[in-house]
Design an enzyme around this catalytic site. Structure first.
Site, PDB file in Angstrom:
ATOM      1  N   HIS A 155       3.928  13.281 -11.719  1.00  0.00           N
ATOM      2  CA  HIS A 155       5.205  13.083 -11.003  1.00  0.00           C
ATOM      3  C   HIS A 155       4.979  12.593  -9.574  1.00  0.00           C
ATOM      4  O   HIS A 155       5.794  12.853  -8.694  1.00  0.00           O
ATOM      5  CB  HIS A 155       6.044  14.366 -10.958  1.00  0.00           C
ATOM      6  CG  HIS A 155       6.152  15.075 -12.271  1.00  0.00           C
ATOM      7  ND1 HIS A 155       7.157  14.811 -13.183  1.00  0.00           N
ATOM      8  CD2 HIS A 155       5.363  16.018 -12.853  1.00  0.00           C
ATOM      9  CE1 HIS A 155       6.996  15.565 -14.260  1.00  0.00           C
ATOM     10  NE2 HIS A 155       5.902  16.304 -14.086  1.00  0.00           N
ATOM     11  N   SER A 276       1.189 -10.144   8.537  1.00  0.00           N
ATOM     12  CA  SER A 276       2.615 -10.428   8.672  1.00  0.00           C
ATOM     13  C   SER A 276       2.787 -11.436   9.807  1.00  0.00           C
ATOM     14  O   SER A 276       2.030 -11.426  10.774  1.00  0.00           O
ATOM     15  CB  SER A 276       3.349  -9.121   8.994  1.00  0.00           C
ATOM     16  OG  SER A 276       4.539  -9.400   9.694  1.00  0.00           O
ATOM     17  N   LYS A 282       0.144  -5.232  10.615  1.00  0.00           N
ATOM     18  CA  LYS A 282       0.198  -5.166   9.151  1.00  0.00           C
ATOM     19  C   LYS A 282      -0.987  -5.813   8.446  1.00  0.00           C
ATOM     20  O   LYS A 282      -1.520  -6.812   8.872  1.00  0.00           O
ATOM     21  CB  LYS A 282       1.477  -5.866   8.668  1.00  0.00           C
ATOM     22  CG  LYS A 282       2.728  -5.167   9.120  1.00  0.00           C
ATOM     23  CD  LYS A 282       3.279  -4.254   8.091  1.00  0.00           C
ATOM     24  CE  LYS A 282       3.898  -5.069   7.019  1.00  0.00           C
ATOM     25  NZ  LYS A 282       4.982  -4.459   6.338  1.00  0.00           N
ATOM     26  N   GLU A 289       0.639  -6.995  -5.181  1.00  0.00           N
ATOM     27  CA  GLU A 289       2.087  -7.115  -5.364  1.00  0.00           C
ATOM     28  C   GLU A 289       2.437  -8.307  -6.256  1.00  0.00           C
ATOM     29  O   GLU A 289       3.335  -8.220  -7.100  1.00  0.00           O
ATOM     30  CB  GLU A 289       2.771  -7.275  -4.002  1.00  0.00           C
ATOM     31  CG  GLU A 289       2.781  -5.974  -3.212  1.00  0.00           C
ATOM     32  CD  GLU A 289       3.211  -6.180  -1.773  1.00  0.00           C
ATOM     33  OE1 GLU A 289       3.929  -5.318  -1.250  1.00  0.00           O
ATOM     34  OE2 GLU A 289       2.834  -7.195  -1.157  1.00  0.00           O
TER      35      GLU A 289
END
Ligand code: ARG
Length: 462
Positions: A155, A276, A282, A289
Site C-alpha cells: 500500500h 528544468s 531540478k 516518465e
C-alpha cells in the site's frame, strides 16, 4: 499502376489511391518480401512450374535487388500500392516477361502473411536480446545492492525490511517471464502461410514444405484459409509487448519515486536525466516518465489489433492491412524503451544511507517484535500483535523507535520482554532471519541471483 488493373476501365481516384496504399508502412518489410519471393521462385523452378532458367534469373535478379536495397542504391518508389507491388514491378522492369512469372501459384494474401511473420520473427529476436541485456543489468545491480537495507512496501506504506537487491530481482523475474512469453509466441508464429495463395490453395504442383524449410519455418500452416487470415501471432506479440511495457512502467514508477526528494534512494546519472528550463534545482527522471507514458501506446495497439480482427469473416479482408502499423509501433516503442532503460539502470547510483534511514523510521520491525513474543515467549500471536501495536503508538507519541526503547519501557507493556528483544528488532537480524526460499535474507537473494543467471543462459537459443 496497380497489379490488378485488368478488369478496371478507369484509374483509381487519387485520394482513394492514397487511402488504399500501404507502402509507407510496409516498405520496411522489403527484405522479407524479396526473401519470400526467392524461396517461392526457387520452388516454382524445382517443381517444374516454371523453367529452371526463368527461376534462376528471377532469383538472381531478386538477390541483386536485395543487395541494392541494402547498400542504398535501389530506392523504394512510394507511389507503388504496397511493397509487394513495388518489388514485382521492379523485377519486371529489369527482366521483362520472366519477372511476370513470379506470381504463379501465389497471391498477395499469402505473400503479406509470410512477410509479416518473417519480419515479426526478426524483431522478436531483437527484443529478446534487449530483454536479456536488461536482465543482465538488473542482476548486476542486484548484486551491487544485495546488502542494502530498505523498507519493503505494501500500500506504499513501509512494511518489512528488505534489500534493494531483493526488490530488483523481482523485476528480473518479470522480464524472464517476458522472455519465455516471446519464445512461446515465436513457436506459434513460425509456420509458413506461403502457398495458401488467395485462400483455397492452388492447382499447381507446389511444394509448401520446401518453401517453409527455406524460410526457416517449422512447417507450412495446415489450412490455407487459416494461413491467409490468421493474425494471432501479431496479437500475441502485441500482447507480450504490452506486458513488457507494463513491467517497464512499474519499474519506471518506482525509479521516479526513488529519485524524489521524499525518498532519495537513488540518483540518476546526468546522462539519463534532464533539467528544468526554469527551476535550477531540478533533475528530472524524464526517461522513466516517457517509458511509463509510452505504455499506453502498447495497450492501444493491442486493443486496435483485437478490435480490427473481431468482426471480419474468413479469409483475407482489407481491414487486415491495419495490422502492420499497430504492431510496428509496438515493436518500435518497446525496443526504444528497452534500449534507454537498461543503461539508465546501469548508471544509476544507490544512496544506501537514505534507504537505511527510511528503514529505521517506519516500524518495519514491528512484525518481528510480535513474532518474538509469540515465538520465544509463547504469547498468543493476536495478543502479541496488540502489545506491539500499543508499543508503536507509544513510540510515535514519544518520537522513539523499537530499537531505542529502554527495557523498562518494554516491560511497561509486557513482562515477557527481556534483553532478547533488541536482537529481535535489529533490522539486519530481521532481514537475515527471512531465509525462506525466495525470501529477503542476503543468502536467499544471492541464491535468487544465481538461479536467475542460470535461467537467463538457458534462453540463449531464443
Ligand atoms: N497491402 C496489403 C496488406 O497489407 C497486402 C495484401 C493485399 N491483398 C489484397 N487482396 N488486397 O494487407
Amino acid at each position: 499502376m496497380q497489379l490488378w488493373q485488368g478488369r478496371f476501365e478507369s484509374p483509381l481516384d487519387a485520394q482513394v489511391n492514397d487511402f488504399n496504399a500501404s507502402i509507407r508502412i510496409d516498405k520496411r518489410m522489403v527484405e522479407e518480401d524479396i526473401g519470400g519471393s526467392i524461396a517461392h521462385a526457387t520452388m516454382l523452378g524445382k517443381c517444374g512450374i516454371i523453367s529452371m532458367q526463368d527461376s534462376e534469373l528471377i532469383v538472381k535478379t531478386l538477390s541483386e535487388m536485395a543487395q541494392e536495397i541494402q547498400n542504398g542504391t535501389l530506392a523504394i518508389d512510394e507511389s507503388a500500392e504496397d511493397i509487394h507491388t513495388f518489388c514485382e514491378a521492379e523485377l519486371t522492369r529489369r527482366i521483362g516477361d520472366v519477372g511476370k512469372r513470379l506470381h504463379t501459384a501465389r497471391s498477395r494474401n499469402d505473400q503479406v502473411a509470410v512477410d509479416f511473420r518473417l519480419y515479426t520473427r526478426k524483431r522478436i529476436d531483437e527484443i529478446a536480446d534487449n530483454l536479456r541485456q536488461l536482465v543482465q543489468v538488473i542482476i548486476q545491480r542486484a548484486e551491487d545492492s544485495a546488502e542494502m537495507i530498505m523498507p519493503g512496501y505494501t500500500h506504499l506504506q513501509r512494511a518489512q525490511p528488505i534489500t534493494m537487491g531483493h526488490q530488483l530481482m523481482a523485476y528480473a523475474e518479470m522480464f524472464l517471464r517476458d522472455l519465455s512469453r516471446l519464445e512461446d509466441c515465436k513457436k506459434r508464429l513460425n509456420v509458413s502461410p506461403l502457398g495458401s495463395c488467395a485462400l483455397a490453395g492452388t492447382t499447381y504442383p507446389t511444394d509448401r514444405f520446401m518453401t517453409a524449410g527455406m524460410l526457416g519455418f517449422a512447417s507450412p500452416c495446415a489450412n490455407s484459409i487459416d494461413g491467409v487470415s490468421d493474425r494471432d501471432f501479431a496479437i500475441e506479440c502485441a500482447s507480450d509487448i504490452a506486458m513488457i511495457m507494463m513491467h517497464l512502467s512499474r519499474f519506471s514508477e518506482e525509479i521516479i519515486l526513488w529519485c524524489s526528494f521524499e525518498f532519495k534512494y537513488v540518483e540518476l546519472s546526468d546522462s539519463y536525466s534532464t533539467g528544468s528550463s526554469i527551476m535550477p534545482q531540478k533533475k528530472n527522471p524524464d526517461i522513466a516518465e516517457l517509458v511509463r507514458g509510452k505504455t499506453g501506446r502498447a495497450y492501444g495497439n493491442l486493443m486496435a489489433l483485437l478490435t480490427m480482427m473481431k468482426g471480419i469473416p474468413l479469409a483475407y479482408n482489407k481491414d487486415m492491412q491495419e495490422d502492420k502499423e499497430a504492431l510496428f509501433d509496438s515493436l518500435d516503442t518497446v525496443q526504444a524503451c528497452l534500449t534507454v532503460f537498461a543503461p539508465m539502470l546501469e548508471t544509476l547510483r544507490f544512496l544506501p544511507d537514505n534507504m537505511r534511514n527510511a528503514a529505521s523510521g517506519g516500524f518495519i520491525n514491528a512484525t518481528d517484535c510480535a513474532d518474538y513474543l509469540t515465538g520465544e515467549k509463547g504469547v498468543p500471536f493476536r495478543t502479541a500483535y496488540k502489545i506491539t501495536g500499543e508499543l508503536v503508538a507509544y513510540c510515535i507519541r514519544n518520537r522513539k523507535t523499537l530499537e531505542t526503547l529502554s527495557p523498562d519501557e518494554y516491560r511497561a507493556f509486557s513482562n515477557d520482554f527481556d534483553e532478547g528483544i533488541y536482537a529481535a528488532v535489529d533490522l539486519m537480524n530481521c532481514l537475515e532471519k527471512r531465509t525462506s526460499y525466495g525470501g529477503t535474507s542476503v543468502a536467499s537473494v544471492r541464491a535468487q541471483i544465481e538461479n536467475a543467471k542460470a535461467r537467463l543462459s538457458n534462453t540463449e537459443g531464443l
